[in-house]
Design a protein around this motif. Sequence first.
Motif, PDB file in Angstrom:
ATOM      1  N   GLU A  97     -23.888 -26.096  21.683  1.00 28.21           N
ATOM      2  CA  GLU A  97     -23.869 -24.450  21.192  1.00 28.21           C
ATOM      3  C   GLU A  97     -22.966 -24.275  20.033  1.00 28.21           C
ATOM      4  O   GLU A  97     -23.028 -23.558  19.280  1.00 28.21           O
ATOM      5  N   GLN A  98     -21.756 -25.238  20.114  1.00 30.22           N
ATOM      6  CA  GLN A  98     -20.678 -24.809  18.930  1.00 30.22           C
ATOM      7  C   GLN A  98     -21.353 -25.374  17.515  1.00 30.22           C
ATOM      8  O   GLN A  98     -21.316 -24.811  16.728  1.00 30.22           O
ATOM      9  N   GLN A  99     -21.959 -26.577  17.839  1.00 31.22           N
ATOM     10  CA  GLN A  99     -22.729 -26.934  16.519  1.00 31.22           C
ATOM     11  C   GLN A  99     -23.773 -25.930  15.839  1.00 31.22           C
ATOM     12  O   GLN A  99     -24.100 -25.737  14.736  1.00 31.22           O
ATOM     13  N   LEU A 100     -24.499 -25.677  17.088  1.00 35.34           N
ATOM     14  CA  LEU A 100     -25.454 -24.652  16.625  1.00 35.34           C
ATOM     15  C   LEU A 100     -24.873 -23.357  15.981  1.00 35.34           C
ATOM     16  O   LEU A 100     -25.267 -22.701  14.952  1.00 35.34           O
ATOM     17  N   GLN A 101     -23.871 -22.543  16.685  1.00 40.67           N
ATOM     18  CA  GLN A 101     -23.010 -21.485  16.190  1.00 40.67           C
ATOM     19  C   GLN A 101     -22.659 -21.898  14.580  1.00 40.67           C
ATOM     20  O   GLN A 101     -22.739 -20.937  13.892  1.00 40.67           O
ATOM     21  N   ALA A 102     -22.105 -22.926  14.485  1.00 39.89           N
ATOM     22  CA  ALA A 102     -21.315 -23.418  13.079  1.00 39.89           C
ATOM     23  C   ALA A 102     -22.705 -23.392  12.213  1.00 39.89           C
ATOM     24  O   ALA A 102     -22.266 -22.894  10.965  1.00 39.89           O
ATOM     25  N   THR A 103     -23.807 -23.925  12.618  1.00 39.68           N
ATOM     26  CA  THR A 103     -25.078 -24.157  11.671  1.00 39.68           C
ATOM     27  C   THR A 103     -25.255 -22.537  11.262  1.00 39.68           C
ATOM     28  O   THR A 103     -25.734 -22.301  10.019  1.00 39.68           O
ATOM     29  N   LEU A 104     -25.589 -21.896  12.420  1.00 37.51           N
ATOM     30  CA  LEU A 104     -25.903 -20.308  12.119  1.00 37.51           C
ATOM     31  C   LEU A 104     -24.995 -19.567  11.136  1.00 37.51           C
ATOM     32  O   LEU A 104     -25.339 -18.889  10.264  1.00 37.51           O
ATOM     33  N   GLU A 105     -23.710 -19.915  11.450  1.00 45.73           N
ATOM     34  CA  GLU A 105     -22.649 -19.275  10.551  1.00 45.73           C
ATOM     35  C   GLU A 105     -22.919 -19.648   9.041  1.00 45.73           C
ATOM     36  O   GLU A 105     -22.584 -18.894   8.095  1.00 45.73           O
ATOM     37  N   ARG A 106     -23.016 -21.009   9.002  1.00 46.43           N
ATOM     38  CA  ARG A 106     -22.898 -21.749   7.695  1.00 46.43           C
ATOM     39  C   ARG A 106     -24.294 -21.016   6.931  1.00 46.43           C
ATOM     40  O   ARG A 106     -24.016 -20.715   5.732  1.00 46.43           O
ATOM     41  N   HIS A 107     -25.363 -20.772   7.746  1.00 44.76           N
ATOM     42  CA  HIS A 107     -26.564 -20.333   7.020  1.00 44.76           C
ATOM     43  C   HIS A 107     -26.472 -19.047   6.755  1.00 44.76           C
ATOM     44  O   HIS A 107     -27.004 -18.648   5.628  1.00 44.76           O
ATOM     45  N   ALA A 108     -25.706 -18.341   7.405  1.00 42.23           N
ATOM     46  CA  ALA A 108     -25.388 -16.817   7.142  1.00 42.23           C
ATOM     47  C   ALA A 108     -24.601 -16.650   5.929  1.00 42.23           C
ATOM     48  O   ALA A 108     -24.769 -16.110   5.013  1.00 42.23           O
ATOM     49  N   GLN A 109     -23.630 -17.473   5.863  1.00 40.29           N
ATOM     50  CA  GLN A 109     -22.731 -17.594   4.648  1.00 40.29           C
ATOM     51  C   GLN A 109     -23.610 -17.958   3.313  1.00 40.29           C
ATOM     52  O   GLN A 109     -23.410 -17.037   2.270  1.00 40.29           O
ATOM     53  N   GLU A 110     -24.490 -19.090   3.433  1.00 40.90           N
ATOM     54  CA  GLU A 110     -25.321 -19.314   2.516  1.00 40.90           C
ATOM     55  C   GLU A 110     -26.181 -18.373   2.121  1.00 40.90           C
ATOM     56  O   GLU A 110     -26.584 -17.911   0.899  1.00 40.90           O
ATOM     57  N   GLN A 111     -26.797 -17.554   2.909  1.00 34.34           N
ATOM     58  CA  GLN A 111     -27.661 -16.471   2.561  1.00 34.34           C
ATOM     59  C   GLN A 111     -26.924 -15.398   2.133  1.00 34.34           C
ATOM     60  O   GLN A 111     -27.323 -14.665   0.930  1.00 34.34           O
ATOM     61  N   ASP A 112     -25.595 -14.852   2.437  1.00 38.74           N
ATOM     62  CA  ASP A 112     -24.845 -14.073   1.848  1.00 38.74           C
ATOM     63  C   ASP A 112     -24.651 -14.383   0.443  1.00 38.74           C
ATOM     64  O   ASP A 112     -24.623 -13.626  -0.682  1.00 38.74           O
ATOM     65  N   GLN A 113     -24.077 -15.670   0.400  1.00 38.88           N
ATOM     66  CA  GLN A 113     -23.934 -16.088  -1.346  1.00 38.88           C
ATOM     67  C   GLN A 113     -25.175 -15.993  -2.185  1.00 38.88           C
ATOM     68  O   GLN A 113     -25.163 -15.534  -3.254  1.00 38.88           O
TER      69      GLN A 113
END
Length: 133
Positions: A97-113
């Motif tokens: 779950e932590q890995q998934l959350q970290a991946t989702l956060e990275r994905h959201a950051q990449e989408q923002d970028q």
Amino acid sequence: MECLGTSVAKEAATATVCQQQQQQQRQQQPWNQKCQQLQTQLEQAERHILQLQEEKRADLQHEEESQQLFAQKEARLLQAAAEEHQQELLRSQQRHEQQLQATLERHAQEQDQLQDQHDQLEQLLHETNGRLE
């Protein structure tokens, strides 16, 4: 006199009967001793059998108690193993779950970028189009 003769005859008969009884008692004495000896041996054998039965009963009870203790220990070990596996499963699930959350956060950051880059490119395109006109 006849009374006296009968009396003597009775005494002689009584003495003979007494002698016969004494002789029978002497003949029966070894048999009576053997019978008493066998009776004593039988009583000893019965006591020994009762003792062996009690020992067997105690052994069976001890064996049953040992089996119950073993089953209880085995159940506790299985319970402990199950709890340990459950904890390991929970830790694994939390890691995922932590890995998934970290991946989702990275994905959201990449989408923002990417959105920021897209917006900048759009703005540059408008500015360039505005200069060209």
